[in-house]
Design a protein around this motif. Structure first.
Motif, mmCIF file in Angstrom:
data_model
loop_
_atom_site.group_PDB
_atom_site.id
_atom_site.type_symbol
_atom_site.label_atom_id
_atom_site.label_comp_id
_atom_site.label_asym_id
_atom_site.label_seq_id
_atom_site.Cartn_x
_atom_site.Cartn_y
_atom_site.Cartn_z
ATOM 1 N N ASP A 59 0.701 -1.116 -0.195
ATOM 2 C CA ASP A 59 0.317 -0.116 0.103
ATOM 3 C C ASP A 59 0.908 0.893 0.367
ATOM 4 O O ASP A 59 1.556 1.748 0.678
ATOM 5 C CB ASP A 59 -0.469 0.069 0.930
ATOM 6 N N ASN A 62 -0.043 4.784 2.176
ATOM 7 C CA ASN A 62 0.123 4.539 3.591
ATOM 8 C C ASN A 62 1.326 5.336 3.784
ATOM 9 O O ASN A 62 2.835 5.076 3.741
ATOM 10 C CB ASN A 62 0.522 3.023 3.983
ATOM 11 N N VAL A 70 0.584 -5.522 3.310
ATOM 12 C CA VAL A 70 -0.843 -5.779 3.876
ATOM 13 C C VAL A 70 -0.712 -6.881 3.262
ATOM 14 O O VAL A 70 -1.649 -7.479 3.714
ATOM 15 C CB VAL A 70 -1.975 -4.076 1.929
ATOM 16 N N HIS A 87 -8.116 -7.091 3.436
ATOM 17 C CA HIS A 87 -7.946 -5.354 3.243
ATOM 18 C C HIS A 87 -9.623 -5.003 3.103
ATOM 19 O O HIS A 87 -10.683 -5.355 3.191
ATOM 20 C CB HIS A 87 -7.772 -5.051 2.378
#
Length: 98
Positions: A59, A62, A70, A87
């Motif tokens: 990700d 992030n 992830v 997720h």
């Protein structure tokens, strides 16, 4: 084209009738029919094969760079719940590998 079937209706062998073709074509078609019949009798799957892949999903949005992946692991097309990808936004299904 004729088929030999099991009692449950599944095809177990095939026969190809080549009455007017030459001997070479007749022999080739006979060998092809034998190959297909052996595959049917001994369980060569006609379905899509098992697809397996090792995935690392990042990700990039992030801000916390410590939590890079992830998802990091194996996925199997026939058993997606073995290594579930959990997720809140994205969902991954393994369909095909190239």
């Amino acid at each position: 084209l004729h088929t030999g079937e099991y009692e449950d209706g599944k095809i177990g062998e095939i026969f190809i009738d080549t009455s007017k073709e030459g001997e070479l074509v007749k022999a080739l078609m006979n060998n092809f029919a034998i190959s297909v019949s052996l595959g049917l009798q001994y369980g060569v799957p006609l379905d899509d094969p098992e697809i397996t892949a090792y995935l690392q999903v990042k990700d990039l949005t992030n801000k916390n760079r410590d939590d890079v992946f992830v998802f990091n692991g194996w996925m199997f097309s026939s058993s997606p719940s073995i290594a579930p990808f959990d997720h809140p936004v994205y969902d991954i299904w393994l369909v095909k590998c190239y």
